[in-house]
Write a protein that holds these residues in place. Structure first.
Motif, mmCIF file in Angstrom:
data_model
loop_
_atom_site.group_PDB
_atom_site.id
_atom_site.type_symbol
_atom_site.label_atom_id
_atom_site.label_comp_id
_atom_site.label_asym_id
_atom_site.label_seq_id
_atom_site.Cartn_x
_atom_site.Cartn_y
_atom_site.Cartn_z
ATOM 1 N N VAL A 90 166.445 16.522 -16.524
ATOM 2 C CA VAL A 90 166.028 17.295 -17.692
ATOM 3 C C VAL A 90 164.554 17.671 -17.560
ATOM 4 O O VAL A 90 163.705 16.812 -17.290
ATOM 5 C CB VAL A 90 166.251 16.508 -18.998
ATOM 6 C CG1 VAL A 90 165.880 17.372 -20.208
ATOM 7 C CG2 VAL A 90 167.707 16.040 -19.105
ATOM 8 N N PHE A 91 164.247 18.955 -17.763
ATOM 9 C CA PHE A 91 162.890 19.457 -17.658
ATOM 10 C C PHE A 91 162.528 20.208 -18.946
ATOM 11 O O PHE A 91 163.374 20.890 -19.525
ATOM 12 C CB PHE A 91 162.756 20.412 -16.468
ATOM 13 C CG PHE A 91 163.260 19.853 -15.166
ATOM 14 C CD1 PHE A 91 162.427 19.114 -14.345
ATOM 15 C CD2 PHE A 91 164.576 20.063 -14.761
ATOM 16 C CE1 PHE A 91 162.878 18.591 -13.141
ATOM 17 C CE2 PHE A 91 165.046 19.549 -13.558
ATOM 18 C CZ PHE A 91 164.194 18.805 -12.751
ATOM 19 N N LEU A 92 161.289 20.074 -19.374
ATOM 20 C CA LEU A 92 160.813 20.787 -20.560
ATOM 21 C C LEU A 92 159.856 21.889 -20.141
ATOM 22 O O LEU A 92 158.902 21.643 -19.391
ATOM 23 C CB LEU A 92 160.096 19.841 -21.526
ATOM 24 C CG LEU A 92 160.903 18.685 -22.109
ATOM 25 C CD1 LEU A 92 160.041 17.910 -23.115
ATOM 26 C CD2 LEU A 92 162.177 19.172 -22.780
ATOM 27 N N ALA A 93 160.111 23.094 -20.611
ATOM 28 C CA ALA A 93 159.195 24.216 -20.406
ATOM 29 C C ALA A 93 158.625 24.604 -21.763
ATOM 30 O O ALA A 93 159.338 24.604 -22.767
ATOM 31 C CB ALA A 93 159.933 25.399 -19.783
ATOM 32 N N VAL A 94 157.352 24.902 -21.811
ATOM 33 C CA VAL A 94 156.700 25.268 -23.066
ATOM 34 C C VAL A 94 156.435 26.765 -23.092
ATOM 35 O O VAL A 94 155.780 27.309 -22.193
ATOM 36 C CB VAL A 94 155.372 24.503 -23.247
ATOM 37 C CG1 VAL A 94 154.644 24.976 -24.501
ATOM 38 C CG2 VAL A 94 155.634 23.005 -23.325
ATOM 39 N N GLN A 95 156.960 27.436 -24.126
ATOM 40 C CA GLN A 95 156.666 28.847 -24.312
ATOM 41 C C GLN A 95 155.394 28.966 -25.154
ATOM 42 O O GLN A 95 155.408 28.723 -26.354
ATOM 43 C CB GLN A 95 157.818 29.588 -25.004
ATOM 44 C CG GLN A 95 157.543 31.087 -25.166
ATOM 45 C CD GLN A 95 158.630 31.819 -25.936
ATOM 46 O OE1 GLN A 95 159.439 31.195 -26.628
ATOM 47 N NE2 GLN A 95 158.647 33.138 -25.837
ATOM 48 N N GLN A 112 160.831 34.046 -18.813
ATOM 49 C CA GLN A 112 159.805 34.271 -17.790
ATOM 50 C C GLN A 112 158.875 33.069 -17.691
ATOM 51 O O GLN A 112 158.555 32.586 -16.594
ATOM 52 C CB GLN A 112 158.983 35.518 -18.099
ATOM 53 C CG GLN A 112 157.910 35.771 -17.029
ATOM 54 C CD GLN A 112 156.794 36.685 -17.480
ATOM 55 O OE1 GLN A 112 156.964 37.466 -18.410
ATOM 56 N NE2 GLN A 112 155.642 36.578 -16.840
ATOM 57 N N GLN A 113 158.421 32.559 -18.833
ATOM 58 C CA GLN A 113 157.503 31.422 -18.814
ATOM 59 C C GLN A 113 158.161 30.184 -18.206
ATOM 60 O O GLN A 113 157.527 29.428 -17.466
ATOM 61 C CB GLN A 113 156.991 31.122 -20.219
ATOM 62 C CG GLN A 113 156.060 32.190 -20.762
ATOM 63 C CD GLN A 113 155.225 31.698 -21.936
ATOM 64 O OE1 GLN A 113 154.744 30.571 -21.937
ATOM 65 N NE2 GLN A 113 155.056 32.556 -22.939
ATOM 66 N N CYS A 114 159.435 29.995 -18.496
ATOM 67 C CA CYS A 114 160.169 28.868 -17.909
ATOM 68 C C CYS A 114 160.240 29.006 -16.396
ATOM 69 O O CYS A 114 160.004 28.046 -15.647
ATOM 70 C CB CYS A 114 161.564 28.794 -18.513
ATOM 71 S SG CYS A 114 162.595 27.455 -17.859
ATOM 72 N N MET A 115 160.533 30.207 -15.911
ATOM 73 C CA MET A 115 160.646 30.442 -14.474
ATOM 74 C C MET A 115 159.293 30.314 -13.780
ATOM 75 O O MET A 115 159.214 29.899 -12.625
ATOM 76 C CB MET A 115 161.281 31.804 -14.223
ATOM 77 C CG MET A 115 162.717 31.915 -14.719
ATOM 78 S SD MET A 115 163.440 33.572 -14.537
ATOM 79 C CE MET A 115 163.742 33.587 -12.764
#
Length: 276
Positions: A90-95, A112-115
């Motif tokens: 599990v990974f968290l990406a912050v927009q 886009q921000q996640c990628m």
């Protein structure tokens, strides 16, 4: 290319749900919850997101990316203590919100921000979906299957929904070619135009924002997605629309007929009371 990665968008403000809860006298439900996907539901009071992730695991996904807002402590706790299988990464990406704006820039910007934060997504296939729809194991699995084209989405038969016609009218309908490829996603079409969007079987097909992409090929379209003049956001369906306008027969429509439980307002919460 094998698809074992699922990206779930949970970074929105859930303003419609919060407003609905205030109207229905449930203001306290989301006091410490940043997004409606973490609202407790079911017999054991688990977060709604738990059940979506459970379906994803049963469909064969092994990597989970959650796109959150900067206020993501609750998602960090879900990641650490959500009673999820140990073999799920599990990974968290912050927009982040651009300077000068109060709200995020939309779902295309979120992806886009996640990628950008997890560049491996630019080199693989992955599925992306909303965090407030309980997609079935079968739908999630269908997007993992091998196909000749790089991208796909589930095209839902509106006749399979247990929603009122008024609610269905708020969904985006799909213009699909006779050989099953997406031509357009039409947001809230005029009533008189609806018949021309029916497919060869006479069914009106609806998008519920669940897609499978080649990361390398979709990235330029989410990065360069134009800002919608009405919503003032970069929306993922708009990025897909640009893709299919430039590359016909690039997005395969996978037909399904089933109800998709949707957590939109306060009245929807009780619909999930029997989840185990």
């Amino acid at each position: 290319m094998e698809n074992t990665s699922l990206v779930i968008m949970v970074g929105g403000a859930s303003s419609r749900m919060k407003k609905s809860l205030q109207t229905e006298g449930g203001e306290g439900i989301m006091t410490n919850i940043p997004h409606k996907s973490l609202i407790p539901v079911g017999q054991k009071g688990r977060p709604f997101l738990y059940y979506l992730v459970k379906n994803a695991i049963n469909a064969g996904y092994r990597k989970l990316y959650l796109i959150t807002s900067s206020d993501n402590k609750a998602f960090q706790e879900f990641k650490d203590f959500g009673d999820l299988p140990k073999n799920l990464e599990v990974f968290l990406a912050v927009q982040s919100v651009p300077e000068g704006r109060e709200k995020p820039l939309g779902t295309a910007d979120a992806l886009q921000q996640c990628m950008d934060q997890y560049p491996e997504l630019k080199q693989t296939a992955f599925t992306v979906c909303n965090g407030d729809n309980l997609y079935s194991v079968e739908a999630l699995k269908a997007l993992r299957e091998e196909r000749k084209v790089s991208h796909a989405l589930i095209s839902y038969a509106s006749s399979g929904f247990n929603y009122t016609e008024e609610r269905i009218a708020k969904f985006a309908v799909m213009d699909i070619s006779s050989d099953g490829f997406l031509r357009r996603i039409v947001e809230k079409p005029k009533v008189e135009d609806v018949p021309k969007y029916r497919d060869t079987s006479g069914e009106l097909r609806v998008s519920m924002n669940i897609f499978s992409f080649s990361g390398e090929e979709i990235y330029p379209f989410v990065k360069n997605c134009p800002i919608d003049p009405v919503r003032n956001e970069k929306e993922l369906p708009r990025a897909v629309a640009t893709l299919v306008s430039e590359q016909t027969q690039s997005v395969l429509c996978i037909p399904r007929s089933e109800h998709i439980p949707d957590l939109t307002d306060a009245n929807d919460i009780q619909l999930f009371k029997n989840l185990d």
